[in-house]
Design a protein around this motif. Sequence first.
Motif, short mmCIF file in Angstrom:
data_model
loop_
_atom_site.label_atom_id
_atom_site.label_comp_id
_atom_site.label_asym_id
_atom_site.label_seq_id
_atom_site.Cartn_x
_atom_site.Cartn_y
_atom_site.Cartn_z
N GLY A 190 0.72 -1.24 -0.08
CA GLY A 190 0.09 -0.07 -0.08
C GLY A 190 0.83 1.18 -0.07
O GLY A 190 0.48 2.27 -0.74
N ARG A 191 2.01 1.09 0.79
CA ARG A 191 2.73 2.43 0.80
C ARG A 191 3.62 2.68 -0.47
O ARG A 191 3.77 3.89 -0.85
N ALA A 195 0.09 5.28 -0.68
CA ALA A 195 -0.73 5.52 0.26
C ALA A 195 0.04 6.31 1.55
O ALA A 195 1.01 5.67 1.81
N THR A 197 -0.08 7.65 5.66
CA THR A 197 -0.45 6.84 7.03
C THR A 197 -1.74 6.84 7.21
O THR A 197 -2.33 5.89 7.46
N VAL A 198 -2.77 7.95 7.00
CA VAL A 198 -3.93 7.96 7.25
C VAL A 198 -4.66 6.93 6.43
O VAL A 198 -5.65 6.33 6.66
N GLN A 199 -4.43 7.18 4.86
CA GLN A 199 -4.78 6.13 3.99
C GLN A 199 -4.67 4.56 4.49
O GLN A 199 -5.61 3.68 4.47
N GLU A 200 -3.39 4.49 4.83
CA GLU A 200 -2.88 3.01 5.25
C GLU A 200 -3.82 2.62 6.27
O GLU A 200 -4.43 1.19 6.27
N LEU A 202 -6.89 3.60 7.24
CA LEU A 202 -8.27 3.71 6.96
C LEU A 202 -8.66 2.60 6.11
O LEU A 202 -9.63 1.97 6.25
N TYR A 203 -7.87 2.61 5.08
CA TYR A 203 -8.29 1.64 4.04
C TYR A 203 -7.67 0.25 4.02
O TYR A 203 -8.10 -0.81 3.36
#
Lengths: 292, 296
Positions: A190-191, A195, A197-200, A202-203
């Motif tokens: 994801g990173r 993505a 930190t927040v998206q990582e 949350l999603y």
Amino acid sequence: MTTARTPSVASAPPAKRSALTEALLNRRLWLGVLGWSVALVIFFPIFWMVLTGFKTEAEAIAEPSLIFSPTLDSYAEVQSRAGYAKFAINSVVVAFGSTLLALVIAIPAAYSMAFLPTRRTKGTLLWMLSTKMLPPVGVLVPIYLLFRDVGLLDTRTGLIIVYTLMNLPIVVWMLYTFFKDMPKDILEAGRMDGAGTVQEVLYLLLPLTLPGIASTGLLSVILSWNEAFWSLNLTSSQAAPLTAYIASFSSPEGLFWAKLSAASTMAIAPILVFGWLTQKQMVRGLTFGAVK
Amino acid sequence: MNKTRTSGRTIGGLRTLSLQAPAVSLLFLWMIVPLAMTVWFSLQRYNLLMPGMTGFAGLENYEYLFTDPALWSAMGTTLLMVGWVLVITVVGGTLLAVLFQQEFFGQGIARVLAISPFFVMPTVSALVWKNMMMHPANGVLSWVAELFGLPAVDWFSSLPLTSIIIIVAWQWLPFALLILLTAMQSLDEDQVEAARMDGAGPIAIFFFITLPHLKRAISVVIMIEMIFLLTIFAEIFVTTSGGPGLATTNLAYLIYIRALLDFDVGMASAGGVVAIILANIVAIFLVRMVAKNLES
């Protein structure tokens, strides 16, 4: 267990097999009788309470009996006379409010501990555990006086604050163990895809660890719902949750067994179900991962 | 992977701090503020009923506390409660864990029924036991006693401490069972099977394989229960209110009496400090054990 034992049975000479199988069945039968008797004896007070809730007051106080015509009168009266709903709402608000708050505070902390460990992480985790060892009676006086001075006595907000802090170490620990079990590659991928930190969180993290978060939340709800020391000492009429309401039945004038039973049954039913559902994960939370 | 990790740590230094800050600072305040206040109050002359009488008391509160026979009675009661409940729940829990690990019809449901009392709120279990189980005239226990031609027992007036111990043990036996059952699941079945082949009976297997395997889980159960049992409150509050006399007043209940019934903040705080010290003696061992586990 069966799989482990079957080979020894199968490898026995054919003539002996039926005798062995029979012995095994016999053994199971006796174990069943013993196991069920013990379970029913332990469960009996709960069963009896549920039963008494459906009796009339006269039947409740009479000679113990299984034969009666069930009635919902006690349930109706607990609500109409004592305003059961008010206490139930207090319990719901306080238990779920403190759980939500604890999760919101604990998720970032557990996330950083599991995925960005530093040399201090272990120490922090153990220190959090040690705050749980502070006995509530040891700090009753100052909390009571502080709450009195800032007007938090007998408020739901006050109880939510206390329960949040009371459960925070357990919640952080449980989330930490669930997050640690999660494969790191998914987050890495994801990173790579950009993505933050927040998206990582949350999603990816939250959806993938949802079962773990849910059982952590349930454990926190169970502990808050059943907590009695703080609720008895910090609330009186306005914010009293079910634990304190049920305790009010202990006065000699309040002795109505059928109503007590009906109110108690309603108070423990949801938590009993939560407990049954989360029993495995509870061990993890209650022993801080020391028993697997 | 290695690269992200290092970069995670350098940026992470800041990120870690900000992510953990709310939890750490709140818990720190929750621990240090009341703790400091308790210690401070314990050194003060502070009674809410006597607002004029204030000032530094030195160790006076502790002196009063330690010369008060109520403290020693409460300590004795606390130890008896903790001791008996531990014996009942650990021995009973171990035997039940062995039983419920076996396969029999409906074992899952029986297991769930047996762990249920742990989820019942303490005020409910105390009242149900007091009124419906242990009531001298109409309780189920006296009805059972009559069936066997035995005299009914007036539980709370003739055996007050025993009654509380029974109620608390009923609540915590399922906890021990739950933890020990989980520990049983990691028992090596092949080892048990091998021992059985070598002619070991069930009792030998229990003492030489099962019990050593459960040693660690048992010590965790003992420590966690001790921390909770040292401060049993609700069960006493709704059943005996500490009586008759001081028969069921434990340390937690004594502090409650001093603080919220006598309004003697100084004295109650001194009691609080004693409770904190007791709990910490147990906690040190528990934290050490968990720390060891964290390494592996």
